[in-house]
Scaffold this motif. Structure first.
Motif, PDB file in Angstrom:
ATOM      1  N   PHE A  70       9.886  25.801  13.716  1.00 16.53           N
ATOM      2  CA  PHE A  70      10.701  26.673  12.860  1.00 16.53           C
ATOM      3  C   PHE A  70      10.063  26.914  11.496  1.00 16.53           C
ATOM      4  O   PHE A  70      10.691  27.490  10.614  1.00 16.53           O
ATOM      5  CB  PHE A  70      12.102  26.073  12.692  1.00 16.53           C
ATOM      6  N   GLN A  71       8.797  26.477  11.336  1.00 22.00           N
ATOM      7  CA  GLN A  71       8.068  26.663  10.081  1.00 22.00           C
ATOM      8  C   GLN A  71       8.886  26.159   8.890  1.00 22.00           C
ATOM      9  O   GLN A  71       9.021  26.832   7.858  1.00 22.00           O
ATOM     10  CB  GLN A  71       7.681  28.132   9.913  1.00 22.00           C
ATOM     11  N   GLN A  72       9.413  24.961   9.028  1.00 22.02           N
ATOM     12  CA  GLN A  72      10.157  24.321   7.954  1.00 22.02           C
ATOM     13  C   GLN A  72       9.180  23.705   6.948  1.00 22.02           C
ATOM     14  O   GLN A  72       8.063  23.331   7.315  1.00 22.02           O
ATOM     15  CB  GLN A  72      11.101  23.262   8.558  1.00 22.02           C
ATOM     16  N   ARG A  73       9.611  23.598   5.697  1.00 21.51           N
ATOM     17  CA  ARG A  73       8.681  23.203   4.638  1.00 21.51           C
ATOM     18  C   ARG A  73       9.044  21.852   4.017  1.00 21.51           C
ATOM     19  O   ARG A  73      10.174  21.662   3.543  1.00 21.51           O
ATOM     20  CB  ARG A  73       8.668  24.274   3.542  1.00 21.51           C
ATOM     21  N   PRO A  74       8.097  20.928   3.991  1.00 22.13           N
ATOM     22  CA  PRO A  74       8.339  19.644   3.311  1.00 22.13           C
ATOM     23  C   PRO A  74       8.711  19.831   1.847  1.00 22.13           C
ATOM     24  O   PRO A  74       9.545  19.100   1.311  1.00 22.13           O
ATOM     25  CB  PRO A  74       6.997  18.913   3.458  1.00 22.13           C
ATOM     26  N   SER A  75       8.115  20.827   1.184  1.00 19.02           N
ATOM     27  CA  SER A  75       8.340  21.012  -0.247  1.00 19.02           C
ATOM     28  C   SER A  75       9.751  21.469  -0.579  1.00 19.02           C
ATOM     29  O   SER A  75      10.178  21.387  -1.732  1.00 19.02           O
ATOM     30  CB  SER A  75       7.339  22.028  -0.808  1.00 19.02           C
ATOM     31  N   THR A  76      10.505  21.945   0.418  1.00 15.45           N
ATOM     32  CA  THR A  76      11.884  22.370   0.159  1.00 15.45           C
ATOM     33  C   THR A  76      12.898  21.418   0.801  1.00 15.45           C
ATOM     34  O   THR A  76      14.066  21.773   0.977  1.00 15.45           O
ATOM     35  CB  THR A  76      12.125  23.811   0.652  1.00 15.45           C
ATOM     36  N   GLY A  77      12.425  20.239   1.160  1.00 15.28           N
ATOM     37  CA  GLY A  77      13.341  19.180   1.562  1.00 15.28           C
ATOM     38  C   GLY A  77      13.646  19.047   3.033  1.00 15.28           C
ATOM     39  O   GLY A  77      14.511  18.258   3.424  1.00 15.28           O
ATOM     40  N   TRP A  78      12.948  19.787   3.901  1.00 11.12           N
ATOM     41  CA  TRP A  78      13.254  19.733   5.330  1.00 11.12           C
ATOM     42  C   TRP A  78      12.754  18.454   6.000  1.00 11.12           C
ATOM     43  O   TRP A  78      13.200  18.121   7.105  1.00 11.12           O
ATOM     44  CB  TRP A  78      12.669  20.947   6.034  1.00 11.12           C
ATOM     45  N   GLY A  79      11.848  17.743   5.379  1.00 12.72           N
ATOM     46  CA  GLY A  79      11.321  16.513   5.963  1.00 12.72           C
ATOM     47  C   GLY A  79       9.844  16.377   5.629  1.00 12.72           C
ATOM     48  O   GLY A  79       9.248  17.260   5.014  1.00 12.72           O
ATOM     49  N   THR A  80       9.257  15.266   6.050  1.00 13.39           N
ATOM     50  CA  THR A  80       7.819  15.076   5.836  1.00 13.39           C
ATOM     51  C   THR A  80       7.056  15.921   6.855  1.00 13.39           C
ATOM     52  O   THR A  80       7.628  16.396   7.851  1.00 13.39           O
ATOM     53  CB  THR A  80       7.433  13.606   6.004  1.00 13.39           C
ATOM     54  N   ALA A  81       5.761  16.064   6.606  1.00  9.54           N
ATOM     55  CA  ALA A  81       4.933  16.826   7.540  1.00  9.54           C
ATOM     56  C   ALA A  81       4.992  16.202   8.932  1.00  9.54           C
ATOM     57  O   ALA A  81       5.120  16.910   9.940  1.00  9.54           O
ATOM     58  CB  ALA A  81       3.492  16.878   7.039  1.00  9.54           C
ATOM     59  N   LEU A 134       3.264  24.536  15.590  1.00  8.31           N
ATOM     60  CA  LEU A 134       2.091  24.797  14.750  1.00  8.31           C
ATOM     61  C   LEU A 134       1.940  23.747  13.653  1.00  8.31           C
ATOM     62  O   LEU A 134       2.915  23.373  13.009  1.00  8.31           O
ATOM     63  CB  LEU A 134       2.212  26.180  14.107  1.00  8.31           C
ATOM     64  N   ASP A 135       0.702  23.328  13.435  1.00  6.28           N
ATOM     65  CA  ASP A 135       0.428  22.392  12.338  1.00  6.28           C
ATOM     66  C   ASP A 135      -0.088  23.133  11.106  1.00  6.28           C
ATOM     67  O   ASP A 135      -0.771  22.573  10.255  1.00  6.28           O
ATOM     68  CB  ASP A 135      -0.566  21.311  12.772  1.00  6.28           C
ATOM     69  N   TRP A 136       0.249  24.400  10.998  1.00  3.58           N
ATOM     70  CA  TRP A 136      -0.125  25.226   9.849  1.00  3.58           C
ATOM     71  C   TRP A 136       0.913  26.323   9.698  1.00  3.58           C
ATOM     72  O   TRP A 136       1.749  26.534  10.572  1.00  3.58           O
ATOM     73  CB  TRP A 136      -1.510  25.857  10.043  1.00  3.58           C
ATOM     74  N   GLY A 137       0.842  27.037   8.572  1.00  7.99           N
ATOM     75  CA  GLY A 137       1.782  28.134   8.338  1.00  7.99           C
ATOM     76  C   GLY A 137       1.671  28.618   6.904  1.00  7.99           C
ATOM     77  O   GLY A 137       0.769  28.225   6.157  1.00  7.99           O
ATOM     78  N   ASP A 138       2.598  29.487   6.508  1.00  2.00           N
ATOM     79  CA  ASP A 138       2.626  30.002   5.145  1.00  2.00           C
ATOM     80  C   ASP A 138       2.893  28.858   4.178  1.00  2.00           C
ATOM     81  O   ASP A 138       3.876  28.128   4.331  1.00  2.00           O
ATOM     82  CB  ASP A 138       3.717  31.061   5.037  1.00  2.00           C
ATOM     83  N   ARG A 139       2.026  28.689   3.198  1.00  2.00           N
ATOM     84  CA  ARG A 139       2.112  27.568   2.258  1.00  2.00           C
ATOM     85  C   ARG A 139       2.181  26.252   3.034  1.00  2.00           C
ATOM     86  O   ARG A 139       1.243  25.949   3.767  1.00  2.00           O
ATOM     87  CB  ARG A 139       3.283  27.764   1.288  1.00  2.00           C
ATOM     88  N   ASP A 140       3.255  25.496   2.942  1.00  5.69           N
ATOM     89  CA  ASP A 140       3.282  24.216   3.668  1.00  5.69           C
ATOM     90  C   ASP A 140       4.211  24.261   4.882  1.00  5.69           C
ATOM     91  O   ASP A 140       4.661  23.233   5.379  1.00  5.69           O
ATOM     92  CB  ASP A 140       3.707  23.080   2.728  1.00  5.69           C
ATOM     93  N   SER A 141       4.494  25.462   5.404  1.00  3.44           N
ATOM     94  CA  SER A 141       5.373  25.594   6.564  1.00  3.44           C
ATOM     95  C   SER A 141       4.734  24.983   7.807  1.00  3.44           C
ATOM     96  O   SER A 141       3.537  25.147   8.051  1.00  3.44           O
ATOM     97  CB  SER A 141       5.667  27.076   6.840  1.00  3.44           C
ATOM     98  N   LEU A 142       5.553  24.292   8.618  1.00  8.37           N
ATOM     99  CA  LEU A 142       5.050  23.576   9.790  1.00  8.37           C
ATOM    100  C   LEU A 142       6.016  23.660  10.959  1.00  8.37           C
ATOM    101  O   LEU A 142       7.214  23.872  10.782  1.00  8.37           O
ATOM    102  CB  LEU A 142       4.838  22.089   9.448  1.00  8.37           C
ATOM    103  N   GLY A 143       5.469  23.465  12.155  1.00  5.30           N
ATOM    104  CA  GLY A 143       6.288  23.238  13.333  1.00  5.30           C
ATOM    105  C   GLY A 143       6.900  24.470  13.956  1.00  5.30           C
ATOM    106  O   GLY A 143       6.567  25.610  13.634  1.00  5.30           O
TER     107      GLY A 143
END
Length: 340
Positions: free
Chosen positions: A259-270, A248-257
């Motif tokens: 596993f819905q990992q978030r760039p804002s918490t350090g998991w990587g860039t979008a 997914l290219d969308w999700g809760d706040r900035d969650s992506l992909g």
């Protein structure tokens, strides 16, 4: 959706697990076609009270035909690709419910090519050669799930027959008792009703082409890293809960992909988190983590192997809904067997 917090750079990286195992067994085929009331009524031969001569003659002809089919029915059927229990039952003029009961199966049970489906009950005092009962010697790569599938039984029945828990480890050369039909029926009835805790029973959803491709990639990368079958199953269930196994290219706040990992918490860039391989690698963590020590994957969680399925997934995801991962435990093992 997961909160996914970053971790302390000073913590040691978890050791890689070197126990890749190829699951035995064949492509699973879901037996999900449910009977209609009309079909069940036809099976029982129930007719209306007002019968004319023509109807009576038709009924006698139908009865004769059914008797001929029953007489010619073999004792068992070897499953072919694409078979379902309802289709097999129809071929031999049998009721789907009867065939399911005879084999200790439920409507959500999985069958696979090469499996033998019993069509007629053994005579009184005879022993049905159904593959149920006896023993199985564990070979390299075996899992309890694969053994259960191979011998037409269930994981819970095998575990119960051997006094094992869901976290038990089996090893090559070990002899496992295979449950008899009464033990199988008992285990099946115990897992028919949906539960809410860890290890809950969940019907195995059919996957589409996109989801299957993502399942296969998760399995492939997990084995490349030497992750155990259980670790791969945890990844599959987590991805199903987080994204329905879709990139997914969308999700809760900035969650992506996946596993819905978030760039804002350090998991990587979008862009990185929408790269399926990258997202899977950072979920597993360990020595192959492209994030290094910035985030904590499954292999970095101390003692994750001893945690429940949901606890291990939650340790990585830090979700607001930690109990929701448990429902995907049994389906994840089914996907692993079918697509691994």
């Amino acid at each position: 959706m997961p909160v996914n917090q970053t971790t302390d750079l000073s913590r040691p990286r978890g050791a890689r697990i070197h126990a890749p195992a190829a699951l035995l067994g064949s492509l699973a085929v879901l037996a999900t076609t449910l009977p209609t009331e009309a079909a069940e009524a036809a099976d029982t031969g129930i007719m209306g009270a007002k019968h004319g001569p023509a109807v009576e003659a038709t009924n006698r002809a139908a009865t004769t035909t059914t008797a001929a089919i029953t007489t010619a029915t073999p004792t068992r059927h070897v499953v072919r690709p694409g078979d379902t229990i309802s289709g097999i039952s129809s071929t031999y003029g049998l009721r789907t419910a009867d065939v399911l009961a005879l084999n200790g199966l439920g409507w959500a049970s999985v069958i696979h090519p090469g499996q033998e489906i019993i069509l007629t009950a053994a005579p009184d005092g005879a022993v049905a050669a159904s593959g149920i009962g006896g023993t199985h010697t564990v070979a390299a790569g075996d899992t309890v799930f694969a053994i259960a599938q191979r011998h037409d039984t269930t994981v819970d029945a095998v575990l119960a027959a051997n006094g094992l828990g869901r976290d038990a480890i089996i090893y090559p050369g070990q002899t496992l008792a295979l449950p008899g039909r009464m033990a199988l029926a008992s285990a099946s009835s115990a897992t028919t009703a949906p539960a809410t805790g860890s290890g809950s029973s969940e019907a195995v959803p059919a996957l589409d082409a996109e989801q299957i491709a993502n399942v296969q990639m998760i399995i492939s990368i997990g084995r490349e890293l030497g992750v155990s079958e259980r670790g791969i199953a945890i990844a599959l269930g987590t991805a199903m809960q987080e994204s329905w196994l879709r990139n997914l290219d969308w999700g809760d706040r900035d969650s992506l992909g996946l596993f819905q990992q978030r760039p804002s918490t350090g998991w990587g860039t979008a862009a990185q988190l929408l790269d399926r391989r990258y997202a899977i690698l950072v979920f597993f963590g360990g020595d192959g983590d492209p994030n290094g020590y910035t985030t904590r994957g499954l292999l970095d969680i101390p003692g994750w192997e001893a945690m429940s399925y949901a606890e291990a997934a939650q340790a990585v995801q830090i979700s607001a809904y930690p109990d929701r991962y448990a429902r995907w435990e049994q389906p994840a093992y089914a996907w692993l067997a079918a697509h691994g």
